[in-house]
Design a protein around this motif. Structure first.
Motif, PDB file in Angstrom:
ATOM      1  N   PRO A  12       0.795  -1.222   0.000  1.00  0.00           N
ATOM      2  CA  PRO A  12       0.000   0.000   0.000  1.00  0.00           C
ATOM      3  C   PRO A  12       0.837   1.286   0.000  1.00  0.00           C
ATOM      4  CG  PRO A  12       0.117  -0.891   2.205  1.00  0.00           C
ATOM      5  CD  PRO A  12       0.850  -1.848   1.321  1.00  0.00           C
ATOM      6  N   ASN A  13       2.136   1.214   0.185  1.00  0.00           N
ATOM      7  CA  ASN A  13       2.954   2.408   0.257  1.00  0.00           C
ATOM      8  C   ASN A  13       3.968   2.407  -0.875  1.00  0.00           C
ATOM      9  OD1 ASN A  13       1.843   3.255   2.821  1.00  0.00           O
ATOM     10  ND2 ASN A  13       2.977   1.565   3.742  1.00  0.00           N
ATOM     11  N   MET A  14       4.395   3.632  -1.252  1.00  0.00           N
ATOM     12  CA  MET A  14       5.474   3.729  -2.218  1.00  0.00           C
ATOM     13  C   MET A  14       6.783   3.452  -1.494  1.00  0.00           C
ATOM     14  SD  MET A  14       6.762   6.982  -4.472  1.00  0.00           S
ATOM     15  CE  MET A  14       5.239   7.099  -5.384  1.00  0.00           C
ATOM     16  N   MET A  15       7.576   2.540  -2.046  1.00  0.00           N
ATOM     17  CA  MET A  15       8.840   2.193  -1.429  1.00  0.00           C
ATOM     18  C   MET A  15       9.971   2.840  -2.212  1.00  0.00           C
ATOM     19  SD  MET A  15      10.286  -1.568  -0.482  1.00  0.00           S
ATOM     20  CE  MET A  15      10.565  -2.077  -2.154  1.00  0.00           C
ATOM     21  N   LYS A  16      10.974   3.313  -1.492  1.00  0.00           N
ATOM     22  CA  LYS A  16      12.126   3.933  -2.129  1.00  0.00           C
ATOM     23  C   LYS A  16      13.402   3.203  -1.732  1.00  0.00           C
ATOM     24  CE  LYS A  16      10.055   8.562  -2.209  1.00  0.00           C
ATOM     25  NZ  LYS A  16      10.193   9.964  -1.736  1.00  0.00           N
ATOM     26  N   VAL A  17      14.252   3.016  -2.719  1.00  0.00           N
ATOM     27  CA  VAL A  17      15.558   2.404  -2.481  1.00  0.00           C
ATOM     28  C   VAL A  17      16.603   3.440  -2.867  1.00  0.00           C
ATOM     29  CG1 VAL A  17      17.134   0.538  -3.115  1.00  0.00           C
ATOM     30  CG2 VAL A  17      14.690   0.091  -2.966  1.00  0.00           C
ATOM     31  N   GLN A  18      17.383   3.882  -1.897  1.00  0.00           N
ATOM     32  CA  GLN A  18      18.370   4.928  -2.149  1.00  0.00           C
ATOM     33  C   GLN A  18      19.785   4.355  -2.086  1.00  0.00           C
ATOM     34  OE1 GLN A  18      18.308   8.271   0.510  1.00  0.00           O
ATOM     35  NE2 GLN A  18      19.652   9.491  -0.805  1.00  0.00           N
ATOM     36  N   VAL A  19      20.537   4.588  -3.146  1.00  0.00           N
ATOM     37  CA  VAL A  19      21.931   4.140  -3.191  1.00  0.00           C
ATOM     38  C   VAL A  19      22.765   4.998  -2.251  1.00  0.00           C
ATOM     39  CG1 VAL A  19      23.978   3.841  -4.629  1.00  0.00           C
ATOM     40  CG2 VAL A  19      21.729   3.263  -5.543  1.00  0.00           C
ATOM     41  N   ILE A  20      23.437   4.349  -1.317  1.00  0.00           N
ATOM     42  CA  ILE A  20      24.260   5.037  -0.320  1.00  0.00           C
ATOM     43  C   ILE A  20      25.728   5.064  -0.732  1.00  0.00           C
ATOM     44  CG2 ILE A  20      24.987   5.073   2.107  1.00  0.00           C
ATOM     45  CD1 ILE A  20      22.021   5.742   1.568  1.00  0.00           C
ATOM     46  N   SER A  21      26.197   3.965  -1.323  1.00  0.00           N
ATOM     47  CA  SER A  21      27.613   3.912  -1.705  1.00  0.00           C
ATOM     48  C   SER A  21      27.834   2.902  -2.827  1.00  0.00           C
ATOM     49  CB  SER A  21      28.481   3.537  -0.498  1.00  0.00           C
ATOM     50  OG  SER A  21      28.197   2.204  -0.066  1.00  0.00           O
ATOM     51  N   ARG A  22      28.890   3.150  -3.569  1.00  0.00           N
ATOM     52  CA  ARG A  22      29.385   2.209  -4.580  1.00  0.00           C
ATOM     53  C   ARG A  22      30.887   2.067  -4.363  1.00  0.00           C
ATOM     54  NH1 ARG A  22      25.644   1.424  -8.731  1.00  0.00           N
ATOM     55  NH2 ARG A  22      24.004   3.014  -8.899  1.00  0.00           N
ATOM     56  N   GLU A  23      31.354   0.845  -4.352  1.00  0.00           N
ATOM     57  CA  GLU A  23      32.787   0.613  -4.173  1.00  0.00           C
ATOM     58  C   GLU A  23      33.186  -0.703  -4.824  1.00  0.00           C
ATOM     59  OE1 GLU A  23      33.775  -0.275   0.037  1.00  0.00           O
ATOM     60  OE2 GLU A  23      31.591  -0.200   0.373  1.00  0.00           O
ATOM     61  N   ASN A  24      34.472  -0.895  -4.967  1.00  0.00           N
ATOM     62  CA  ASN A  24      35.013  -2.157  -5.458  1.00  0.00           C
ATOM     63  C   ASN A  24      35.591  -2.926  -4.280  1.00  0.00           C
ATOM     64  OD1 ASN A  24      34.349  -1.532  -8.061  1.00  0.00           O
ATOM     65  ND2 ASN A  24      36.410  -1.001  -8.711  1.00  0.00           N
ATOM     66  N   ILE A  25      35.142  -4.159  -4.105  1.00  0.00           N
ATOM     67  CA  ILE A  25      35.725  -5.034  -3.077  1.00  0.00           C
ATOM     68  C   ILE A  25      36.744  -5.928  -3.773  1.00  0.00           C
ATOM     69  CG2 ILE A  25      35.293  -6.790  -1.331  1.00  0.00           C
ATOM     70  CD1 ILE A  25      34.058  -4.096  -0.653  1.00  0.00           C
TER      71      ILE A  25
END
Length: 446
Positions: free
Chosen positions: A11-24
């Motif tokens: 019933p709700n709009m869900m948001k996915v926010q990118v916090i970080s990008r890195e190479n492991i």
């Protein structure tokens, strides 16, 4: 600015926010003599760039997020020292440059609770938990082999999404990698090229002719059909015959779905293919931890003009088709006649589909142990595939274990919308399977 991916989840709009990008990167460097990793011949068979998977973990042990993040990164770096091809980049279509540049590792925040999402997940939204978004592009020179996304829910639950190049590993290989990352097993066997060497792309070219007969235009949609223990037991009883006394759950579910598809379709000819793991088919068995696509296709035909077919007959057909890929067959694949045998097998499948037969491609992910993957904060509550909603695809059915019951199966079925509507209306199917139920165990579902 880092992107915000919006998922329209009722019933709700869900948001996915990118916090970080890195190479492991691997915790220890790859030796110079191992910098080039040659892919094996059978790695050319599957055209899909990835076989994506998402593992959902509830926050049951109240382990702090910082501890989880540190644990995942540290153990991944250690694992990559053994699985060094996964930390490299594609050199060309036959090899990987094991340059230790690392895995594409993305971390996100999700603005809802995991249990709320899983109570009624929107299958189309699951792909947003992946580091690569469909439609997936064809992988080329310099592309990452491995992409991982860690999605953190407000409750502390986590969804781990993986897109690892399919031409580097199959389902068994993915299982080996995840088990190693979580500390369950030892190092991989990187000798697939020894068993099936390759120095050109003839199998890719040959298989593409076959695949082109299976792919088609349409409005493709995906639904989950969940078979519980009792339904599977009943299907097994219905499938028992003089030919087969002890049918497996994969055989009966595959055959039953095929039976329902035959009943709801106007075409009389159809073909069922199954991806077969060659590791256990050989004698002696090939090492289970081989990294690569140690697989081949079985095929079962239905030429019956009648739309009603006995389940036991289809189970017998499926069993026979898979049984043909035995030790002798594997020896022939690896021997001097391997090339001609592979060409003949793929041509027969392609020719049958080209004549108008409906093709249904099955792949079983059962018994790979995905539900045993514990990184130190519990086992996954759900392991999922993704929706394949698109305008150009093939009829695909992925069989996965169900966490709602001990011996159940989730069938992720992708069909053209018109055929899917007929399947969903099949009353016999609805007696045995639930359509898109919550994946939560019964004690957690609302």
């Amino acid at each position: 600015a880092l992107p915000i991916i919006q998922l329209f989840h009722k019933p709700n709009m869900m948001k996915v926010q990118v916090i970080s990008r890195e190479n492991i990167q691997p915790s220890s460097p790859t030796p110079k003599h191992l910098k080039k990793f040659n892919l094996c011949l059978l790695d050319q068979l599957i055209p899909a760039p990835y076989a994506p998977i998402v593992l959902f973990y509830p926050n049951l042990n109240d382990v702090k997020l910082r501890e989880k993040s540190s644990l995942l990164k540290k153990s991944l770096a250690q694992t990559l020292s053994s699985f060094y091809p996964l930390a490299g980049r594609f050199r060309d279509e036959l090899s990987i440059d094991c340059n230790d540049q690392g895995v594409n590792y993305v971390t996100t925040n999700v603005n809802c609770h995991l249990i709320d999402y899983l109570n009624k997940p929107n299958l189309e939204s699951i792909s947003q938990f992946l580091p690569c978004q469909p439609p997936f592009k064809v992988l080329g020179v310099g592309d990452y082999v491995t992409n991982i996304q860690i999605n953190v829910f407000e409750c502390g639950g986590i969804a781990i999404g993986l897109c690892i190049a399919h031409k580097v590993l199959d389902g068994a290989g993915l299982s080996t990698f995840l088990k190693n990352w979580s500390g369950l097993v030892t190092c991989p066997n990187l000798m697939a090229n020894y068993f099936f060497p390759s120095d050109d792309l003839w199998l890719r070219d040959t298989s593409m002719i076959m695949w082109s007969s299976m792919f088609k235009k349409g409005n493709f949609v995906t639904k989950r059909f969940v078979f519980n223990d009792s339904a599977i037991d009943n299907l097994k009883r219905m499938s028992t015959s003089a030919h087969i006394k002890y049918p497996t759950k994969v055989e009966v579910v595959s055959s039953f779905i095929w039976k329902c598809l035959i009943a709801s379709n106007k075409k009389s000819n159809s073909l069922l293919t199954h991806i077969v793991n060659l590791r256990k088919r050989a004698t002696p068995a090939l090492p289970e931890n081989i990294l690569g696509n140690l697989i081949w296709l079985s095929s079962a035909k239905n030429n019956n003009a009648k739309r009603y077919v006995e389940l036991a007959d289809l189970v017998n057909q499926v069993r026979k088709s898979i049984s043909r890929i035995d030790d002798g067959y594997v020896k022939r694949l690896r021997g001097d006649e391997g090339c001609s045998l592979m060409r003949k097998s793929l041509k027969e499948i392609g020719d049958f589909c080209s004549k108008g037969a409906n093709h249904y491609g099955f792949s079983s992910w059962c018994k790979f142990g995905f539900y045993d993957i514990d990184f130190g904060f519990g086992k996954p509550i759900w392991v999922s595939s993704i929706s394949s909603k698109c305008s150009f695809f093939m009829n695909l059915i992925i069989l996965m274990e169900s966490n709602r019951c001990d011996n159940g199966i989730e069938a992720w079925v992708t069909l053209d919308e018109e055929e899917m509507n007929m399947l969903v209306d099949n009353q016999e199917l609805l007696v045995f399977a639930s359509v898109d139920p919550s994946p939560l165990p019964f004690y957690l579902s609302r």
